[in-house]
Write a protein that holds these residues in place. Structure first.
Motif, PDB file in Angstrom:
ATOM      1  N   TYR A 253       0.851  -1.019  -0.200  1.00  0.00           N
ATOM      2  CA  TYR A 253       0.298   0.398  -0.279  1.00  0.00           C
ATOM      3  C   TYR A 253       1.268   1.134  -0.078  1.00  0.00           C
ATOM      4  N   TYR A 254       1.898   1.007   1.179  1.00  0.00           N
ATOM      5  CA  TYR A 254       2.488   2.779   0.903  1.00  0.00           C
ATOM      6  C   TYR A 254       3.833   2.249  -0.438  1.00  0.00           C
ATOM      7  N   ALA A 255       4.212   1.709  -0.811  1.00  0.00           N
ATOM      8  CA  ALA A 255       4.674   1.237  -1.857  1.00  0.00           C
ATOM      9  C   ALA A 255       4.281   1.850  -3.239  1.00  0.00           C
ATOM     10  N   TYR A 256       2.844   1.469  -3.705  1.00  0.00           N
ATOM     11  CA  TYR A 256       2.163   2.564  -4.698  1.00  0.00           C
ATOM     12  C   TYR A 256       2.127   3.450  -4.628  1.00  0.00           C
ATOM     13  N   LYS A 257       1.887   4.446  -3.194  1.00  0.00           N
ATOM     14  CA  LYS A 257       1.030   5.732  -2.689  1.00  0.00           C
ATOM     15  C   LYS A 257       1.925   6.363  -3.500  1.00  0.00           C
ATOM     16  N   PRO A 258       3.384   6.771  -3.349  1.00  0.00           N
ATOM     17  CA  PRO A 258       4.040   7.509  -4.005  1.00  0.00           C
ATOM     18  C   PRO A 258       3.971   7.622  -5.131  1.00  0.00           C
ATOM     19  N   TYR A 259       3.732   6.517  -6.370  1.00  0.00           N
ATOM     20  CA  TYR A 259       3.605   7.040  -7.604  1.00  0.00           C
ATOM     21  C   TYR A 259       1.765   7.094  -8.223  1.00  0.00           C
ATOM     22  N   PHE A 260       0.642   6.738  -7.592  1.00  0.00           N
ATOM     23  CA  PHE A 260      -0.682   6.717  -8.070  1.00  0.00           C
ATOM     24  C   PHE A 260      -1.263   7.433  -6.759  1.00  0.00           C
ATOM     25  N   PRO A 261      -1.351   8.555  -6.218  1.00  0.00           N
ATOM     26  CA  PRO A 261      -1.752   9.187  -5.724  1.00  0.00           C
ATOM     27  C   PRO A 261      -2.595   9.152  -5.309  1.00  0.00           C
ATOM     28  N   ARG A 262      -3.899   9.397  -6.788  1.00  0.00           N
ATOM     29  CA  ARG A 262      -5.094   9.665  -7.441  1.00  0.00           C
ATOM     30  C   ARG A 262      -5.987   8.056  -6.678  1.00  0.00           C
ATOM     31  N   VAL A 263      -5.179   7.734  -6.624  1.00  0.00           N
ATOM     32  CA  VAL A 263      -5.875   5.741  -6.850  1.00  0.00           C
ATOM     33  C   VAL A 263      -5.545   5.438  -5.417  1.00  0.00           C
ATOM     34  N   GLU A 264      -7.298   5.027  -4.648  1.00  0.00           N
ATOM     35  CA  GLU A 264      -7.201   5.150  -3.253  1.00  0.00           C
ATOM     36  C   GLU A 264      -7.772   3.094  -3.064  1.00  0.00           C
ATOM     37  N   VAL A 265      -6.853   2.217  -3.539  1.00  0.00           N
ATOM     38  CA  VAL A 265      -7.400   1.002  -2.610  1.00  0.00           C
ATOM     39  C   VAL A 265      -7.570   0.790  -1.361  1.00  0.00           C
ATOM     40  N   PRO A 266      -8.084   0.429  -0.808  1.00  0.00           N
ATOM     41  CA  PRO A 266      -8.616   0.325   0.632  1.00  0.00           C
ATOM     42  C   PRO A 266      -7.101  -0.685   1.213  1.00  0.00           C
ATOM     43  N   LEU A 267      -6.461  -0.396   2.789  1.00  0.00           N
ATOM     44  CA  LEU A 267      -5.797  -1.078   2.708  1.00  0.00           C
ATOM     45  C   LEU A 267      -6.026  -2.428   3.518  1.00  0.00           C
ATOM     46  N   MET A 268      -7.224  -2.646   3.818  1.00  0.00           N
ATOM     47  CA  MET A 268      -7.964  -3.843   4.064  1.00  0.00           C
ATOM     48  C   MET A 268      -7.840  -5.133   3.313  1.00  0.00           C
ATOM     49  N   CYS A 269      -8.576  -3.507   2.152  1.00  0.00           N
ATOM     50  CA  CYS A 269      -8.281  -4.983   0.857  1.00  0.00           C
ATOM     51  C   CYS A 269      -7.314  -5.786   0.096  1.00  0.00           C
ATOM     52  N   VAL A 270      -5.904  -4.092   0.141  1.00  0.00           N
ATOM     53  CA  VAL A 270      -4.977  -4.511   0.073  1.00  0.00           C
ATOM     54  C   VAL A 270      -4.266  -6.278   0.737  1.00  0.00           C
ATOM     55  N   THR A 271      -4.794  -5.795   1.546  1.00  0.00           N
ATOM     56  CA  THR A 271      -4.419  -7.068   2.672  1.00  0.00           C
ATOM     57  C   THR A 271      -4.979  -8.246   2.520  1.00  0.00           C
ATOM     58  N   MET A 272      -6.009  -8.379   2.606  1.00  0.00           N
ATOM     59  CA  MET A 272      -6.805  -9.461   1.539  1.00  0.00           C
ATOM     60  C   MET A 272      -6.744 -10.460   0.512  1.00  0.00           C
ATOM     61  N   ILE A 273      -6.488  -8.837  -0.422  1.00  0.00           N
ATOM     62  CA  ILE A 273      -5.945  -9.601  -2.101  1.00  0.00           C
ATOM     63  C   ILE A 273      -4.511 -10.495  -1.762  1.00  0.00           C
ATOM     64  N   VAL A 274      -3.742  -9.715  -0.503  1.00  0.00           N
ATOM     65  CA  VAL A 274      -2.008 -10.409  -0.320  1.00  0.00           C
ATOM     66  C   VAL A 274      -2.501 -11.976   0.177  1.00  0.00           C
ATOM     67  N   GLY A 275      -3.659 -11.755   0.783  1.00  0.00           N
ATOM     68  CA  GLY A 275      -4.024 -13.433   1.395  1.00  0.00           C
ATOM     69  C   GLY A 275      -4.814 -14.223   0.564  1.00  0.00           C
ATOM     70  N   VAL A 276      -5.642 -14.134  -0.242  1.00  0.00           N
ATOM     71  CA  VAL A 276      -5.933 -14.604  -1.458  1.00  0.00           C
ATOM     72  C   VAL A 276      -4.280 -15.432  -2.054  1.00  0.00           C
ATOM     73  N   ILE A 277      -3.349 -13.996  -2.247  1.00  0.00           N
ATOM     74  CA  ILE A 277      -1.841 -14.805  -3.682  1.00  0.00           C
ATOM     75  C   ILE A 277      -1.659 -15.519  -1.912  1.00  0.00           C
ATOM     76  N   ILE A 278      -1.237 -15.625  -1.249  1.00  0.00           N
ATOM     77  CA  ILE A 278      -0.696 -16.029  -0.335  1.00  0.00           C
ATOM     78  C   ILE A 278      -1.545 -17.662   0.079  1.00  0.00           C
ATOM     79  N   GLN A 279      -2.178 -18.021   0.268  1.00  0.00           N
ATOM     80  CA  GLN A 279      -2.997 -19.356   0.277  1.00  0.00           C
ATOM     81  C   GLN A 279      -2.765 -19.955  -1.305  1.00  0.00           C
ATOM     82  N   SER A 280      -2.757 -19.467  -2.246  1.00  0.00           N
ATOM     83  CA  SER A 280      -2.831 -20.146  -3.748  1.00  0.00           C
ATOM     84  C   SER A 280      -1.292 -20.368  -3.375  1.00  0.00           C
ATOM     85  N   ILE A 281      -0.178 -20.094  -3.138  1.00  0.00           N
ATOM     86  CA  ILE A 281       0.842 -20.003  -2.842  1.00  0.00           C
ATOM     87  C   ILE A 281       0.933 -21.790  -2.637  1.00  0.00           C
ATOM     88  N   LEU A 282       0.160 -21.387  -1.296  1.00  0.00           N
ATOM     89  CA  LEU A 282       1.083 -22.289  -0.087  1.00  0.00           C
ATOM     90  C   LEU A 282      -0.095 -23.436  -0.785  1.00  0.00           C
TER      91      LEU A 282
END
Length: 463
Positions: A253-282
Motif C-alpha cells: 500500500y505504501y509502496a504504490y501510493k507515492p506513484y499513484f496518489p489519486r488511486v485509493e485501494v483501501p489498505l484492508m482490501c490490499v491485505t485481503m488480496i495478499v491473503g488470496v495470493i499467499i494461500q494460492s501459493i501455499l
C-alpha cells in the motif's frame, strides 16, 4: 505523554480486562442473557464510560482511536487464508440461487437506499453536512464495526477527514442494538401470527448460549495442530501467517501510493488480496493443508471482539452530537429496509421457511452474521430450515461481490456523488429481486400457511 510500545500493550491489557469483566457480567446478568448482548459490546461501553469522556479512570493512550482500522486490516488479511476448496459457480447457482439473489440484493439495497434516500434527506435537511456520511450507515449496519472502520477509513482518506471511522463505529453500535432488539420484536410478532414454522413462541436457547459459558461435555476443539510444537507452536504459525500477510499488504500500500496518489485501494482490501495470493501459493506448493481454517477463523473472531470493543470505547460523543440529526435520519432508513425485507420481500420470494430465512438476513444487515445466527437459533433451534447451510454456500460467491461493494462504493460516492451511486445500486438490487421472482417464483399466501417441503421437515422434529 509519548506513545510507546508499552502504551499499546497497556491499551490492549486494559481492554482485555474489560472483556473479561464483560463476559462475567454476561454469565450473571439476566438482561444481557435474555437479549443476547455480545460481551464485546458490553466491554466497549465499559471502556467508553471509564475513559476520558466520562469517569476518566482508565489510562488509555491517545491512539486507541486508530486501533479499529488497524484491526480490520488484520481481520481482512485472514479472510481467505486456509481456504482450499474450489468454487463451483454452476453448482452454487443451481442449489442456492434464490438465497444468493435475495441475500445479495438485500446488501446492495442496504447501500443503495442509504445513499439514495438517506443521502437525499441529508442533502435536503442538513445542507452543511458532508453527504458521504450516508455511506457510513450501511458500512456500520451491514458490516458491523469491521466494515465501519474500513469504509470510514476510506472516507477519511478521500475527504481528508478524521471523523469517518468514529461515525461509522456509531452506526455499527446502533446497528447491533437495532438488530438484537428489533429482531426480538419481529420474532414476537411473527410467532403470534403463526409465521414461525419450528417454534410456537420464543423458546429458550441452551443455557451456554445465554451465559456464554460452555459446560465440559459440550466443548469442541478450536482446530488441529498442523505444525509440531517441537518446531513451532501451531498458534504462532497461524497468527504469524496472518500478521505476515498484513505486513506485506501494508508495504504494498505504501509502496504504490507515492506513484499513484489519486488511486485509493483501501489498505484492508490490499491485505485481503495478499491473503488470496499467499494461500494460492501455499495450495500450489502443498503447504495449504497445514493452514487450519478453524484456527484462522477463531483468530479473526478474536480480533473482531477487540475491534468492536475499541470501536465503541473510542466513539467521540462530541462528534456524535455534532451529527446527531443526520445520524437519526439515516438510522431510521437503516431500520426501515430490513423490516420491509422480512415482511414483504422475504415473505414473497423465499420458497420455504420464509420467516426463518428473512430474520437471519435482518440480523446480519443490521449488525453482523453472528446477530443473524442468534436470531435464527431462536426460531430454528435445531437448524432444520436449511437457512444457515444455504447461506454458507451462497456466501462463497456473495463475499466476492461484497468486497467489491466495500472497496468501490465509498470511492464512487465521493467521485460521483451519493445520489447517482445510490440510484445505480437500487436499480441493481431491484433487478436482482425481479430476476429471482421470474426464475424461482413468488408466493402470495397467508403468513401461517405451509409451503412446499415444510410439512415434511416439521414432521421429522415431531417424530
Amino acid at each position: 505523554m509519548n506513545f510507546t510500545p508499552y502504551s499499546m500493550l497497556l491499551d490492549f491489557s486494559i481492554m482485555s480486562g474489560l472483556l473479561f469483566v464483560a463476559q462475567i457480567m454476561r454469565s450473571k446478568i439476566k438482561f444481557l442473557q435474555n437479549y443476547y448482548i455480545p460481551s464485546s459490546l458490553v466491554a466497549g461501553f465499559l471502556g467508553l464510560f471509564g475513559g476520558p469522556q466520562f469517569l476518566n479512570i482508565l489510562p488509555f493512550s491517545g491512539k486507541t482511536g486508530s486501533y479499529p482500522y488497524l484491526l480490520v486490516c488484520v481481520l481482512f488479511a485472514g479472510i481467505f487464508l486456509g481456504k482450499q476448496e474450489k468454487f463451483n459457480f454452476k453448482e452454487t447457482v443451481n442449489k442456492v440461487g434464490d438465497t444468493f439473489l435475495i441475500n445479495m440484493s438485500s446488501e446492495i439495497l442496504c447501500f443503495g437506499l442509504a445513499c439514495l434516500v438517506g443521502g437525499g434527506l441529508v442533502i435536503l435537511l442538513f445542507p452543511n453536512v458532508f453527504s458521504e456520511i450516508a455511506v457510513l450507515l450501511p458500512a456500520g449496519f451491514m458490516g458491523g464495526h469491521g466494515y465501519a472502520a474500513a469504509i470510514g477509513g476510506t472516507i477519511n482518506t478521500l475527504l481528508d477527514r478524521t471523523d469517518g471511522v468514529i461515525i461509522g463505529q456509531t452506526f455499527a453500535t446502533l446497528g447491533l442494538l437495532s438488530g438484537i432488539f428489533g429482531g426480538i420484536i419481529c420474532i414476537n410478532y411473527a410467532t403470534r401470527k403463526g409465521a414461525t414454522r419450528l417454534v410456537k413462541s420464543i423458546g429458550s436457547l441452551p443455557e451456554e448460549c445465554k451465559t456464554g459459558m460452555i459446560p465440559l461435555e459440550k466443548r469442541q476443539t478450536m482446530g488441529d495442530e498442523t505444525i509440531h510444537p517441537m518446531a513451532m507452536d501451531p498458534l504462532a504459525w497461524h497468527i504469524g501467517l496472518i500478521l505476515m500477510t498484513t505486513g506485506i499488504g501494508y508495504a504494498i500500500y505504501y509502496a504504490y501510493k507515492p506513484y499513484f496518489p489519486r488511486v485509493e485501494v483501501p489498505l484492508m482490501c490490499v491485505t485481503m488480496i495478499v491473503g488470496v495470493i499467499i494461500q494460492s501459493i501455499l495450495n500450489r506448493t502443498g503447504y495449504g493443508t497445514y493452514v487450519d481454517k478453524r484456527i484462522i477463523d477463531r483468530t479473526g473472531s478474536g480480533v473482531t471482539d477487540y475491534l468492536v470493543a475499541f470501536g465503541i470505547a473510542t466513539i467521540k460523543l462530541s462528534v456524535v452530537l455534532e451529527f446527531i440529526g443526520p445520524i437519526l435520519v439515516l438510522v431510521t432508513v437503516g431500520i426501515a429496509w430490513p423490516c420491509v425485507l422480512v415482511f414483504f420481500v422475504g415473505r414473497r420470494l423465499f420458497r420455504n421457511f420464509w420467516f426463518e430465512r428473512s430474520i437471519f438476513i435482518f440480523g446480519y444487515i443490521t449488525g453482523v452474521v453472528a446477530v443473524g445466527v442468534t436470531l435464527l437459533r431462536i426460531v430454528d433451534p435445531e437448524m432444520k430450515s436449511g437457512t444457515l447451510s444455504d447461506f454458507g454456500t451462497a456466501y462463497t460467491l456473495q463475499s466476492v461481490v461484497e468486497l467489491f461493494i466495500v472497496t468501490l462504493v465509498p470511492v464512487f460516492a465521493v467521485s460521483m456523488g451519493v445520489i447517482p451511486i445510490g440510484a445505480i445500486l437500487v436499480a441493481i438490487g431491484i433487478a436482482m429481486l425481479l430476476f429471482c421472482k421470474f426464475k424461482y417464483g413468488s408466493y402470495k399466501m397467508p403468513m401461517d400457511e405451509l409451503r412446499e417441503g415444510e410439512a415434511e421437515i416439521i414432521a421429522t422434529i415431531l417424530d
